[in-house]
Write a protein that holds these residues in place. Structure first.
Motif: not given
Length: 634
Positions: A172-191, A193-197, A422-424
């Motif tokens: 369960g803890q690993v699943t929560e950590l994976k979900s947090q990592v996925q959320e961070l990856e989504k935020a990183l992907a959005a950032a 994408q914005e940086h790419a735009e 964005e770099k920071d």
């Protein structure tokens, strides 16, 4: 059954037998565990047999089973497998020693187990002594081995359940950590994408600025090219005008030359006509001379016969021929003199034709030069107009470029600030992701360790479970044996109780007859019975064993008229109910009844003696009947 001994088989060829017990129960199936060493290739033709210890040939087996080929084999690791021997094929119980042997497909023995026996279980074999320390005092507990194994199995199961719960929590803890990592990856992907735009916008502005700069440079180059082209066209116009003047002068000179050549051609034509007339005349004379020569030749041929006569005439003819030859040579010389005149005439004609062609070409070139001059003047005017338009557009573009440059500098400053922010953010997110990946890696390592421990515990639990099942099977067999013995004892108990009821009935009958015959004896016995309890009560502290009733003796002869004893230890013999002598013939019936009665009396006396001696052996042998006999004895 004796205590199980788990040991490894001595290695012969590398095959090890595991969990081999010293004894096995004959009527239950036997499970054989073994391990193949690394590098051994198992085959379906290999088999495991039960051999006598002294067997020297692989054909001297008692029974065998084919080995199992595992589905997946890992290189470099040992192979664990097990087989089962059915109960119907096992040897009979006895003192003979047997052992497992692993035989490969070539008929070679690759391993053998320690010796073991097949014996029936005994009730006392499965008892285990446990020592407990409670308050400084050592207590020995005798419990069944199945209970101990069951407790150990329950503890292992509980520990396994705890580990499974811990594993579920970690998952369960690993699943929560994976979900947090996925959320961070989504935020990183959005950032990202914005940086790419923003980068695309920056690149678009850079491209537009570059295009404007290139267009300005192109217009500047075009303006310079147009100015250079105008200068070149003006120089070309001047050069063409000079060439036109030179061509006109040359054309006039060529015309004069053509006129002179025409006059000379006319003269040459007149001379040629005269030469042709002379030539025709010479040719006519030549023909006449040839005809005359032929005639003379004929005459000479005729005159050869008359050579002597006409020698003078021949001489004259020779002179005449010589003259004709001279004339012919002169004619030929005049013809040769006319050949250069023909050549000159032909060259003059060709020169006149080329002069005419040059004049035509010069006229055409002059016309094309005039058209080119007109076109050049028109193109020059159009170029001047285009240069004026380009200058106006260049001024507009310069103004627009300055505005775009100022706006681009502002946007660039804003983009640089946003890019730095964005770099920071990206650096922070990268550090967070690295930390999370490290934590996830640690969790994976821990989960792997837990999985390894769970697998190890599972294997040990499976081995213990198999051992527990085997021991439980042995316990069940022993329990069945005990139940059979218990049933036999119950039957014997029923027979003894029935026999005791018969004896009591007979004793009551004999007592009634005796009491009816001798009332005086009954009064004495009553007096003795009243005095005995007091004596027994006084002697309880001295000897508690005297409180027990003595065994009934049916064959003893007592003195009915004997007086009661005065001492406390002499009171017990007076309580014995002895059979009178006259009644003995009545109790002695047929031979079979007397023999059975004597055997029953012997068994009863033995049991009563065992109960009076302490009851330990009776309690061990007859746990249910011992208390009843003990109460009966009391």
């Amino acid at each position: 059954m004796e205590e199980s001994s788990l040991s490894r088989a001595p290695s012969r060829g590398g095959v090890n037998f595991l969990n081999v017990a010293r004894t096995y129960i004959p009527n239950t199936k036997v499970e054989c565990h073994y391990t193949l060493p690394p590098g051994t290739v198992p085959s379906a033709s290999d088999w495991i047999g039960i051999f006598k210890v002294e067997a020297a040939c692989v054909r001297d087996y008692h029974t065998f089973v084919w080995s199992l080929v595992p589905e997946s084999v890992t290189d470099g690791s040992p192979i664990h497998a097990s087989v089962q021997f059915q109960a119907s094929y096992l040897p009979k119980p006895g003192a003979q020693l047997y052992q497992f042997r692993y035989v490969n497909r070539q008929g070679r023995v690759c391993g053998q187990s320690p010796p073991f026996q097949f014996r029936e279980p005994r009730p006392m074999d499965e008892l285990v002594t446990l020592e407990e320390t409670d308050g400084g005092s050592d207590i020995l507990l005798v419990v069944p081995k199945a209970t101990v194994l069951q407790n150990q199995l329950d503890e292992s199961q509980q520990e396994r359940n705890d580990l499974m719960q811990l594993k579920l929590q970690l998952e369960g803890q690993v699943t929560e950590l994976k979900s947090q990592v996925q959320e961070l990856e989504k935020a990183l992907a959005a950032a990202r994408q914005e940086h790419a735009e923003l980068a695309e916008q920056y690149k678009g502005l850079s491209r537009s600025h570059g295009e404007l700069t290139e267009e300005r440079d192109i217009l500047s180059r075009q303006q310079g090219d147009h100015v250079a082209r105008i200068l070149e066209l003006e120089e070309d116009i001047q050069t063409i005008s000079e060439k036109v003047l030179m061509k006109e002068v040359e054309l006039d000179r060529v015309r004069d030359t053509v006129k002179a050549l025409t006059r000379e051609q006319e003269k040459l034509l007149g001379q040629l006509k005269e030469v042709q007339a002379d030539k025709e005349q010479s040719e006519a004379e030549l023909q006449m001379a040839q005809q005359e020569n032929r005639r003379l030749n004929l005459e000479l041929q005729e005159a050869k016969d008359r050579q002597e006569e006409q020698s003078a005439q021949a001489q004259r003819l020779k002179d005449k021929v010589a003259q004709m030859k001279d004339t012919l040579g002169q004619v030929q010389q005049r013809v040769a003199e006319l050949e250069p005149l023909k050549e000159q005439l032909r060259g003059a004609q060709e020169l006149a034709a080329s002069s005419q062609q040059k004049a035509a070409l010069l006229g055409e070139e002059l016309a094309s030069a005039a058209g080119a001059r007109d076109r050049t003047i028109a193109e020059l005017h159009r170029s001047r107009l285009e240069v004026a338009g380009v200058n106006g557009r260049l001024a507009e573009l310069s103004l627009h470029l300055k505005e775009e440059k100022s706006q681009w500098s502002k946007e660039r400053a804003g983009l640089l600030q946003s890019v730095e922010a964005e770099k920071d953010k990206i650096l922070k997110l990268s550090a967070e992701i690295l930390r999370l990946e490290k934590a996830v890696q640690e969790e994976k390592t821990q989960s792997q360790v837990f999985k390894t421990e769970l697998a190890r515990e599972k294997d040990s639990s499976l081995v213990q479970l198999s051992e527990s099942k085997r021991e439980l099977t042995e316990l069940r067999s022993a329990l069945r044996v005990l139940q059979k013995e218990k049933e036999q004892l119950q039957e014997e108990k029923q027979e003894l109780l029935e026999y005791m009821r018969k004896l009591e009935a007979r004793l009551e009958k004999v007592a009634d007859e005796k009491w009816s015959e001798d009332p005086a004896t009954e009064d004495e016995e009553a007096a003795v019975g009243l005095s005995c309890p007091a004596a027994l009560t006084d002697s309880e502290d001295e000897s508690p064993e005297d409180m027990r009733l003595p065994p009934y003796g049916l064959c003893e002869s007592g003195d009915p008229g004997s007086s009661p004893a005065t001492g406390p230890r002499e009171a017990s013999p007076l309580v014995v109910i002895s059979q009178p002598a006259p009644i003995a013939p009545q109790l002695s019936g047929p031979a079979e009844d007397s023999s059975s009665d004597s055997e029953a009396e012997d068994e009863k006396s033995v049991l009563m003696a065992a109960v009076q001696s302490g009851g330990e052996e009776a309690n061990l042998l007859l746990p249910e009947l011992g208390s009843a006999f003990y109460d009966m004895a009391r």
